[in-house]
Design an enzyme around this catalytic site. Structure first.
Site, short mmCIF file in Angstrom:
data_model
loop_
_atom_site.label_atom_id
_atom_site.label_comp_id
_atom_site.label_asym_id
_atom_site.label_seq_id
_atom_site.Cartn_x
_atom_site.Cartn_y
_atom_site.Cartn_z
N SER A 80 0.57 -1.74 0.16
CA SER A 80 -0.63 -0.24 0.04
C SER A 80 0.68 1.71 0.07
O SER A 80 2.28 1.40 0.43
CB SER A 80 -1.10 -0.23 0.90
OG SER A 80 -1.43 1.26 1.31
N TYR B 101 -2.14 -0.47 10.11
CA TYR B 101 -2.61 -0.87 8.88
C TYR B 101 -0.87 -0.74 7.98
O TYR B 101 -0.49 -1.39 7.37
CB TYR B 101 -3.14 -0.35 8.24
CG TYR B 101 -3.85 -0.49 6.75
CD1 TYR B 101 -4.31 -1.48 5.75
CD2 TYR B 101 -2.82 0.56 5.66
CE1 TYR B 101 -4.90 -1.56 5.54
CE2 TYR B 101 -3.66 -0.03 4.65
CZ TYR B 101 -4.49 -0.73 4.03
OH TYR B 101 -4.61 -1.31 2.76
N LYS C 19 1.58 -2.73 6.16
CA LYS C 19 2.13 -2.96 4.85
C LYS C 19 3.78 -2.25 4.60
O LYS C 19 4.27 -2.62 3.72
CB LYS C 19 1.11 -1.28 4.35
CG LYS C 19 -0.34 -2.29 4.40
CD LYS C 19 0.09 -3.13 3.16
CE LYS C 19 -1.50 -3.47 3.26
NZ LYS C 19 -1.30 -4.86 2.27
#
Ligand SMILES: NC(=O)c1ccc[n+]([C@@H]2O[C@H](COP(=O)([O-])OP(=O)(O)OC[C@H]3O[C@@H](n4cnc5c(N)ncnc54)[C@H](O)[C@@H]3O)[C@@H](O)[C@H]2O)c1
Length: 250
Positions: free
Chosen positions: A142, A155, A159
């Site tokens: 991401s 998150y 990532k």
């Protein structure tokens, strides 16, 4: 893009970027193992591929469970004799909370799927790749794995980890005819993005305002880059992250 007859696993293939990726591989003549923990949505994708003249096999797997990942690769090899490509796409989204507000449960869930799940898939696929003497991994990381992403600590951590694992493994297996790359999408139309915007509708205008192209990415646009990295058109590319974000990172 030359992926004809390659045997490809796509995790999280029942929705969004994974679904588009499975369809793109099939369109280019690959044999696609459609994998997801949601069997209903994955079945629809697997059936669509066959209806459109392609070859697919549905294998359900929760990537956060090591035995299920082992079963995914074993069944693929039993069915097709080898595994050429794995796209580690399955992932869950952030909860939009500041770090001190984040729950331990949310942290554990996101890390288990987005980070440990990718490690499990890489470990098992690489074991098979070494046996057969070739292989290709494309991880779906991401923009949040390259740049600060406030209010999504788990998150962001997961990532950045995927980008790190991509680069480290690329070096480990560079002489083994095994390539490892990642795509880093910015905000892309999908169930994951819908969930984020439904939780905070004001985010829609805020997010679009920071994207130079003033629109979200489309799952098909990310899928194109994944298939390209998996193809024989990119034989000298390994350990790279391709950013697809409409210019956001600029
Ligand atoms: N949509 C975006 O804006 C965006 C941006 C950057 C990166 N990504 C990444 O792209 C990937 C795909 O996301 P998407 O936007 O298509 O989301 P999505 O929610 O549309 O699809 C995710 C799929 O993964 C599956 N899944 C979730 N947990 C799983 C598990 N433990 N095991 C197996 N399957 C599981 C879901 O059932 C679903 O089908 C994710 O890794 C996500 O982090 C998305």
């Amino acid at each position: 893009m030359n992926v004809k007859n390659k045997v490809v696993i796509v995790t999280g293939a029942g929705s969004g970027i994974g679904k588009a990726t499975a369809n793109h591989f099939a369109k280019h003549g690959a044999t696609v193992v459609v994998s997801d923990m949601n069997v209903e949505s994955a079945q629809i994708v697997a059936d669509e591929i066959v209806t459109n003249g392609g070859t697919s096999l549905l294998i359900t797997a929760n990537v956060a469970k090591f035995e299920e990942v082992e079963n995914l690769v074993a069944k693929t090899v039993a069915a097709f004799g080898r595994l050429d490509v794995i796209v580690n796409n399955a992932g869950i989204g952030p909860h939009l909370l500041r770090t001190h507000e984040s729950s331990l449960k949310e942290w554990d869930q996101v890390i288990a799927v987005n980070q440990t799940g990718v490690f499990y898939c890489m470990k098992v696929a690489l074991t098979q790749f070494l046996k057969q003497g070739h292989g290709n991994i494309v991880n779906v990381a991401s923009l949040a794995g390259l740049k600060a992403a406030p209010n999504m600590i788990s998150y962001s951590a997961s990532k950045f980890a995927v980008v790190g694992m991509t680069k480290s493994a690329a070096m480990e297996y560079a002489t083994k005819n095994i390539r490892v790359n990642a795509v880093c999408p910015g905000y892309t139309e999908s169930a994951l993005l819908d969930q984020l915007i439904n939780a905070k509708p004001e985010m829609d205008a805020i997010l679009k305002s920071v994207i130079p192209m003033k629109r979200y990415g489309k799952a098909d646009e990310i899928a194109d880059a994944v298939v390209w990295l998996a193809s024989d058109n990119t034989k000298f590319i390994t350990g790279q992250t391709i950013t697809l974000d409409g210019g956001t990172s600029l």
